[in-house]
Motif scaffolding. Structure first.
Motif, PDB file in Angstrom:
ATOM      1  N   GLN A  62       0.818  -1.212   0.000  1.00 50.09           N
ATOM      2  CA  GLN A  62       0.000   0.000   0.000  1.00 50.09           C
ATOM      3  C   GLN A  62       0.847   1.256   0.000  1.00 50.09           C
ATOM      4  N   ARG A  63       1.929   1.268   0.769  1.00 52.24           N
ATOM      5  CA  ARG A  63       2.726   2.508   0.805  1.00 52.24           C
ATOM      6  C   ARG A  63       3.497   2.709  -0.494  1.00 52.24           C
ATOM      7  N   ILE A  64       3.906   1.617  -1.148  1.00 50.96           N
ATOM      8  CA  ILE A  64       4.575   1.773  -2.440  1.00 50.96           C
ATOM      9  C   ILE A  64       3.575   2.259  -3.481  1.00 50.96           C
ATOM     10  N   GLU A  65       2.357   1.739  -3.438  1.00 56.81           N
ATOM     11  CA  GLU A  65       1.320   2.230  -4.347  1.00 56.81           C
ATOM     12  C   GLU A  65       1.059   3.716  -4.107  1.00 56.81           C
ATOM     13  N   GLU A  66       1.046   4.105  -2.833  1.00 56.80           N
ATOM     14  CA  GLU A  66       0.826   5.514  -2.489  1.00 56.80           C
ATOM     15  C   GLU A  66       1.946   6.401  -3.027  1.00 56.80           C
ATOM     16  N   VAL A  67       3.190   5.987  -2.808  1.00 53.78           N
ATOM     17  CA  VAL A  67       4.300   6.843  -3.222  1.00 53.78           C
ATOM     18  C   VAL A  67       4.435   6.877  -4.738  1.00 53.78           C
ATOM     19  N   LEU A  68       4.046   5.804  -5.426  1.00 52.13           N
ATOM     20  CA  LEU A  68       4.034   5.844  -6.884  1.00 52.13           C
ATOM     21  C   LEU A  68       3.068   6.902  -7.392  1.00 52.13           C
ATOM     22  N   GLY A  69       1.932   7.020  -6.716  1.00 50.76           N
ATOM     23  CA  GLY A  69       0.976   8.058  -7.091  1.00 50.76           C
ATOM     24  C   GLY A  69       1.540   9.448  -6.886  1.00 50.76           C
ATOM     25  N   ILE A  70       2.233   9.642  -5.765  1.00 48.20           N
ATOM     26  CA  ILE A  70       2.848  10.941  -5.471  1.00 48.20           C
ATOM     27  C   ILE A  70       3.912  11.278  -6.515  1.00 48.20           C
ATOM     28  N   ILE A  71       4.763  10.306  -6.824  1.00 42.51           N
ATOM     29  CA  ILE A  71       5.841  10.529  -7.788  1.00 42.51           C
ATOM     30  C   ILE A  71       5.285  10.776  -9.184  1.00 42.51           C
ATOM     31  N   ALA A  72       4.279   9.991  -9.567  1.00 47.72           N
ATOM     32  CA  ALA A  72       3.696  10.159 -10.896  1.00 47.72           C
ATOM     33  C   ALA A  72       3.070  11.538 -11.048  1.00 47.72           C
ATOM     34  N   ALA A  73       2.433  12.023  -9.986  1.00 47.24           N
ATOM     35  CA  ALA A  73       1.833  13.354 -10.040  1.00 47.24           C
ATOM     36  C   ALA A  73       2.911  14.420 -10.222  1.00 47.24           C
ATOM     37  N   GLY A  74       4.026  14.268  -9.515  1.00 45.38           N
ATOM     38  CA  GLY A  74       5.121  15.213  -9.658  1.00 45.38           C
ATOM     39  C   GLY A  74       5.812  15.097 -10.997  1.00 45.38           C
ATOM     40  N   ALA A  75       5.870  13.858 -11.518  1.00 44.20           N
ATOM     41  CA  ALA A  75       6.556  13.631 -12.791  1.00 44.20           C
ATOM     42  C   ALA A  75       5.862  14.303 -13.953  1.00 44.20           C
ATOM     43  N   SER A  76       4.601  14.653 -13.760  1.00 42.74           N
ATOM     44  CA  SER A  76       3.886  15.334 -14.844  1.00 42.74           C
ATOM     45  C   SER A  76       4.512  16.688 -15.157  1.00 42.74           C
ATOM     46  N   ARG A  77       5.380  17.132 -14.265  1.00 40.68           N
ATOM     47  CA  ARG A  77       6.035  18.423 -14.464  1.00 40.68           C
ATOM     48  C   ARG A  77       7.490  18.269 -14.902  1.00 40.68           C
ATOM     49  N   GLY A  78       7.911  17.048 -15.308  1.00 35.34           N
ATOM     50  CA  GLY A  78       9.281  16.904 -15.795  1.00 35.34           C
ATOM     51  C   GLY A  78       9.904  15.565 -15.492  1.00 35.34           C
ATOM     52  N   ARG A  79      11.229  15.560 -15.325  1.00 35.32           N
ATOM     53  CA  ARG A  79      12.008  14.342 -15.088  1.00 35.32           C
ATOM     54  C   ARG A  79      12.316  14.224 -13.603  1.00 35.32           C
ATOM     55  N   THR A  80      12.097  13.033 -13.052  1.00 31.55           N
ATOM     56  CA  THR A  80      12.243  12.819 -11.622  1.00 31.55           C
ATOM     57  C   THR A  80      13.265  11.735 -11.339  1.00 31.55           C
ATOM     58  N   LEU A  81      14.208  12.029 -10.447  1.00 32.93           N
ATOM     59  CA  LEU A  81      15.163  11.054  -9.941  1.00 32.93           C
ATOM     60  C   LEU A  81      14.664  10.548  -8.593  1.00 32.93           C
ATOM     61  N   VAL A  82      14.558   9.240  -8.447  1.00 28.84           N
ATOM     62  CA  VAL A  82      14.089   8.607  -7.214  1.00 28.84           C
ATOM     63  C   VAL A  82      15.201   7.706  -6.691  1.00 28.84           C
ATOM     64  N   VAL A  83      15.587   7.866  -5.424  1.00 32.18           N
ATOM     65  CA  VAL A  83      16.579   6.994  -4.800  1.00 32.18           C
ATOM     66  C   VAL A  83      15.887   6.196  -3.705  1.00 32.18           C
ATOM     67  N   SER A  84      15.978   4.874  -3.801  1.00 33.33           N
ATOM     68  CA  SER A  84      15.270   4.016  -2.857  1.00 33.33           C
ATOM     69  C   SER A  84      16.085   2.748  -2.635  1.00 33.33           C
ATOM     70  N   SER A  85      15.399   1.646  -2.332  1.00 31.32           N
ATOM     71  CA  SER A  85      16.050   0.364  -2.041  1.00 31.32           C
ATOM     72  C   SER A  85      15.523  -0.724  -2.973  1.00 31.32           C
ATOM     73  N   GLY A  86      16.213  -1.862  -2.973  1.00 34.44           N
ATOM     74  CA  GLY A  86      15.874  -2.934  -3.883  1.00 34.44           C
ATOM     75  C   GLY A  86      14.467  -3.464  -3.729  1.00 34.44           C
ATOM     76  N   GLY A  87      14.043  -3.705  -2.488  1.00 35.89           N
ATOM     77  CA  GLY A  87      12.710  -4.237  -2.266  1.00 35.89           C
ATOM     78  C   GLY A  87      11.623  -3.275  -2.695  1.00 35.89           C
ATOM     79  N   ALA A  88      11.813  -1.995  -2.387  1.00 31.26           N
ATOM     80  CA  ALA A  88      10.822  -0.987  -2.757  1.00 31.26           C
ATOM     81  C   ALA A  88      10.739  -0.832  -4.274  1.00 31.26           C
ATOM     82  N   ILE A  89      11.885  -0.824  -4.954  1.00 34.34           N
ATOM     83  CA  ILE A  89      11.886  -0.700  -6.411  1.00 34.34           C
ATOM     84  C   ILE A  89      11.282  -1.949  -7.046  1.00 34.34           C
ATOM     85  N   ALA A  90      11.589  -3.109  -6.488  1.00 36.14           N
ATOM     86  CA  ALA A  90      10.995  -4.350  -6.994  1.00 36.14           C
ATOM     87  C   ALA A  90       9.478  -4.316  -6.870  1.00 36.14           C
ATOM     88  N   MET A  91       8.981  -3.769  -5.764  1.00 38.92           N
ATOM     89  CA  MET A  91       7.532  -3.660  -5.584  1.00 38.92           C
ATOM     90  C   MET A  91       6.939  -2.676  -6.587  1.00 38.92           C
TER      91      MET A  91
END
Length: 223
Positions: free
Chosen positions: A136-165
Protein backbone atom coordinates in the motif's frame (compact mmCIF):
# COMPACT_ATOMS: atom_id res chain seq x y z
CA UNK A 1 6.64 12.47 -21.88
CA UNK A 2 7.41 12.65 -18.12
CA UNK A 3 10.15 10.26 -17.01
CA UNK A 4 11.12 8.65 -13.69
CA UNK A 5 14.57 7.21 -12.97
CA UNK A 6 14.54 4.95 -9.89
CA UNK A 7 18.00 4.21 -8.46
CA UNK A 8 18.85 1.66 -5.82
CA UNK A 9 21.22 3.00 -3.17
CA UNK A 10 24.97 2.41 -3.40
CA UNK A 11 26.71 -0.43 -1.63
CA UNK A 12 25.84 -0.27 2.07
CA UNK A 13 27.93 -1.46 4.99
CA UNK A 14 26.99 -5.16 5.06
CA UNK A 15 28.29 -6.93 8.16
CA UNK A 16 29.06 -3.72 10.07
CA UNK A 17 27.32 -2.34 13.15
CA UNK A 18 25.41 0.10 10.94
CA UNK A 19 24.29 -1.31 7.60
CA UNK A 20 22.42 1.92 6.86
CA UNK A 21 25.36 3.89 5.56
CA UNK A 22 27.29 3.75 2.33
CA UNK A 23 30.63 2.03 2.12
CA UNK A 24 33.45 3.89 0.43
CA UNK A 25 32.61 1.98 -2.74
CA UNK A 26 28.94 2.89 -2.35
CA UNK A 27 29.82 6.58 -2.38
CA UNK A 28 31.98 6.06 -5.47
CA UNK A 29 29.21 4.17 -7.28
CA UNK A 30 26.84 7.08 -6.66
CA UNK A 31 29.34 9.70 -7.84
CA UNK A 32 30.13 7.67 -10.96
CA UNK A 33 26.44 7.55 -11.83
CA UNK A 34 26.15 11.31 -11.40
CA UNK A 35 29.25 11.86 -13.54
CA UNK A 36 27.86 9.54 -16.22
CA UNK A 37 24.66 11.56 -16.38
CA UNK A 38 26.60 14.84 -16.39
CA UNK A 39 28.63 13.67 -19.38
CA UNK A 40 25.40 12.72 -21.15
CA UNK A 41 23.87 16.13 -20.40
CA UNK A 42 21.14 14.65 -18.21
CA UNK A 43 19.34 16.84 -15.67
CA UNK A 44 16.41 16.30 -13.31
CA UNK A 45 13.53 18.57 -12.38
CA UNK A 46 12.78 16.71 -9.13
CA UNK A 47 14.90 14.58 -6.80
CA UNK A 48 13.24 12.43 -4.13
CA UNK A 49 14.50 9.69 -1.83
CA UNK A 50 13.54 7.72 1.24
CA UNK A 51 14.63 9.02 4.62
CA UNK A 52 17.14 6.24 5.33
CA UNK A 53 20.78 7.33 5.58
CA UNK A 54 21.88 5.20 2.63
CA UNK A 55 19.21 6.86 0.48
CA UNK A 56 20.28 10.39 1.40
CA UNK A 57 23.96 9.59 0.95
CA UNK A 58 23.35 8.03 -2.47
CA UNK A 59 21.35 11.05 -3.57
CA UNK A 60 24.17 13.28 -2.32
CA UNK A 61 26.79 11.27 -4.20
CA UNK A 62 24.79 11.37 -7.43
CA UNK A 63 24.28 15.10 -7.10
CA UNK A 64 27.99 15.60 -6.39
CA UNK A 65 28.87 13.81 -9.64
CA UNK A 66 26.09 15.53 -11.55
CA UNK A 67 26.95 18.97 -10.24
CA UNK A 68 23.40 19.39 -8.94
CA UNK A 69 22.15 21.13 -5.81
CA UNK A 70 20.66 18.93 -3.07
CA UNK A 71 18.73 21.79 -1.46
CA UNK A 72 15.65 20.71 -3.39
CA UNK A 73 15.92 17.05 -2.36
CA UNK A 74 12.56 15.80 -1.04
CA UNK A 75 12.42 12.90 1.41
CA UNK A 76 9.48 10.51 1.22
CA UNK A 77 9.53 7.81 3.94
CA UNK A 78 7.17 5.69 1.84
CA UNK A 79 10.25 4.95 -0.32
CA UNK A 80 12.03 3.23 2.56
CA UNK A 81 12.94 -0.43 2.38
CA UNK A 82 10.87 -2.99 4.25
CA UNK A 83 12.46 -3.91 7.59
CA UNK A 84 14.34 -6.98 6.40
CA UNK A 85 15.91 -7.52 9.83
CA UNK A 86 12.52 -7.91 11.49
CA UNK A 87 11.30 -10.13 8.68
CA UNK A 88 14.37 -12.34 9.16
CA UNK A 89 13.88 -12.37 12.93
CA UNK A 90 10.25 -13.40 12.54
CA UNK A 91 11.26 -16.17 10.16
CA UNK A 92 13.96 -17.41 12.52
CA UNK A 93 11.48 -17.46 15.40
CA UNK A 94 9.31 -19.83 13.36
CA UNK A 95 12.29 -21.80 12.05
CA UNK A 96 14.92 -22.05 14.83
CA UNK A 97 18.46 -22.57 13.60
CA UNK A 98 17.73 -21.47 10.05
CA UNK A 99 19.96 -18.40 10.14
CA UNK A 100 23.50 -18.76 8.77
CA UNK A 101 26.21 -18.65 11.42
CA UNK A 102 29.05 -16.13 11.78
CA UNK A 103 31.30 -16.01 8.75
CA UNK A 104 28.71 -17.56 6.44
CA UNK A 105 28.73 -16.53 2.79
CA UNK A 106 26.43 -13.75 1.66
CA UNK A 107 24.71 -16.25 -0.63
CA UNK A 108 23.59 -18.21 2.45
CA UNK A 109 22.17 -15.06 4.00
CA UNK A 110 20.25 -14.13 0.86
CA UNK A 111 18.91 -17.67 0.49
CA UNK A 112 17.28 -17.35 3.92
CA UNK A 113 16.10 -13.81 3.18
CA UNK A 114 14.35 -15.10 0.08
CA UNK A 115 12.62 -17.79 2.14
CA UNK A 116 11.67 -15.24 4.80
CA UNK A 117 10.21 -12.84 2.24
CA UNK A 118 8.07 -15.62 0.82
CA UNK A 119 6.79 -16.58 4.27
CA UNK A 120 6.07 -12.89 4.98
CA UNK A 121 4.26 -12.37 1.68
CA UNK A 122 1.85 -15.28 2.28
CA UNK A 123 1.20 -14.41 5.92
CA UNK A 124 3.11 -17.31 7.50
CA UNK A 125 5.12 -14.86 9.61
CA UNK A 126 4.32 -11.40 10.94
CA UNK A 127 6.64 -8.40 11.13
CA UNK A 128 6.01 -4.82 12.30
CA UNK A 129 4.84 -3.98 8.78
CA UNK A 130 2.64 -6.45 6.95
CA UNK A 131 3.20 -7.34 3.31
CA UNK A 132 -0.09 -5.62 2.48
CA UNK A 133 1.03 -2.43 4.23
CA UNK A 134 4.28 -2.53 2.25
CA UNK A 135 2.30 -2.87 -0.97
CA UNK A 136 0.00 0.00 0.00
CA UNK A 137 2.73 2.51 0.81
CA UNK A 138 4.58 1.77 -2.44
CA UNK A 139 1.32 2.23 -4.35
CA UNK A 140 0.83 5.51 -2.49
CA UNK A 141 4.30 6.84 -3.22
CA UNK A 142 4.03 5.84 -6.88
CA UNK A 143 0.98 8.06 -7.09
CA UNK A 144 2.85 10.94 -5.47
CA UNK A 145 5.84 10.53 -7.79
CA UNK A 146 3.70 10.16 -10.90
CA UNK A 147 1.83 13.35 -10.04
CA UNK A 148 5.12 15.21 -9.66
CA UNK A 149 6.56 13.63 -12.79
CA UNK A 150 3.89 15.33 -14.84
CA UNK A 151 6.03 18.42 -14.46
CA UNK A 152 9.28 16.90 -15.79
CA UNK A 153 12.01 14.34 -15.09
CA UNK A 154 12.24 12.82 -11.62
CA UNK A 155 15.16 11.05 -9.94
CA UNK A 156 14.09 8.61 -7.21
CA UNK A 157 16.58 6.99 -4.80
CA UNK A 158 15.27 4.02 -2.86
CA UNK A 159 16.05 0.36 -2.04
CA UNK A 160 15.87 -2.93 -3.88
CA UNK A 161 12.71 -4.24 -2.27
CA UNK A 162 10.82 -0.99 -2.76
CA UNK A 163 11.89 -0.70 -6.41
CA UNK A 164 11.00 -4.35 -6.99
CA UNK A 165 7.53 -3.66 -5.58
CA UNK A 166 7.19 -0.65 -7.90
CA UNK A 167 8.03 -2.81 -10.92
CA UNK A 168 5.64 -5.56 -9.80
CA UNK A 169 2.77 -3.11 -9.42
CA UNK A 170 3.43 -1.39 -12.73
CA UNK A 171 3.62 -4.72 -14.59
CA UNK A 172 0.79 -6.35 -12.63
CA UNK A 173 3.11 -9.25 -11.79
CA UNK A 174 2.44 -11.77 -8.97
CA UNK A 175 3.73 -11.12 -5.47
CA UNK A 176 6.59 -13.60 -5.75
CA UNK A 177 7.97 -11.40 -8.54
CA UNK A 178 9.07 -8.90 -5.89
CA UNK A 179 11.26 -11.55 -4.29
CA UNK A 180 12.89 -12.52 -7.57
CA UNK A 181 13.46 -8.93 -8.68
CA UNK A 182 14.77 -7.86 -5.28
CA UNK A 183 17.61 -10.37 -5.46
CA UNK A 184 18.70 -9.09 -8.89
CA UNK A 185 18.87 -5.32 -8.39
CA UNK A 186 22.42 -4.00 -8.37
CA UNK A 187 23.68 -1.13 -6.25
CA UNK A 188 23.03 2.21 -8.01
CA UNK A 189 21.20 0.36 -10.81
CA UNK A 190 18.72 2.50 -12.74
CA UNK A 191 15.16 1.49 -13.63
CA UNK A 192 13.48 3.86 -16.08
CA UNK A 193 9.73 4.55 -16.19
CA UNK A 194 7.47 6.72 -18.32
CA UNK A 195 4.39 8.42 -16.88
CA UNK A 196 1.49 8.72 -19.32
CA UNK A 197 -2.25 9.11 -19.32
CA UNK A 198 -2.73 5.41 -18.73
CA UNK A 199 -0.30 5.39 -15.78
CA UNK A 200 3.31 4.33 -15.38
CA UNK A 201 5.09 2.02 -17.79
CA UNK A 202 8.47 0.31 -17.50
CA UNK A 203 11.08 1.26 -20.12
CA UNK A 204 14.19 -0.44 -18.70
CA UNK A 205 15.23 -2.27 -15.52
CA UNK A 206 18.41 -2.67 -13.46
CA UNK A 207 20.90 -0.90 -15.73
CA UNK A 208 24.35 0.20 -14.53
CA UNK A 209 25.72 2.18 -17.49
CA UNK A 210 28.31 3.82 -15.22
CA UNK A 211 29.75 0.43 -14.17
CA UNK A 212 29.10 -1.92 -17.08
CA UNK A 213 32.36 -1.42 -18.98
CA UNK A 214 36.06 -2.16 -18.60
CA UNK A 215 37.53 -2.37 -15.14
CA UNK A 216 34.46 -0.89 -13.49
CA UNK A 217 32.59 -4.18 -13.86
CA UNK A 218 34.47 -5.42 -10.80
CA UNK A 219 32.64 -2.75 -8.78
CA UNK A 220 29.14 -4.10 -9.49
CA UNK A 221 27.63 -5.17 -6.16
CA UNK A 222 24.29 -6.36 -4.83
CA UNK A 223 24.16 -5.41 -1.13
Amino acid sequence: MPEIFAVRHGQASFGSDNYDQLSELGWQQARWLGEHWAEAGEQFDHIVCGDLRRHRETAQGICDGLGADTDRLQELPQLNEFDFKRVMQAYEASNPGVMPGPGAARADYYRVLKQAMHAWSVGEIHAAETWQEFEQRIEEVLGIIAAGASRGRTLVVSSGGAIAMMVRQILGAPAHGVIQLNMQIKNTAVSHFFAGRSGLSLHSFNHVPHLDSGQRRQYITYS
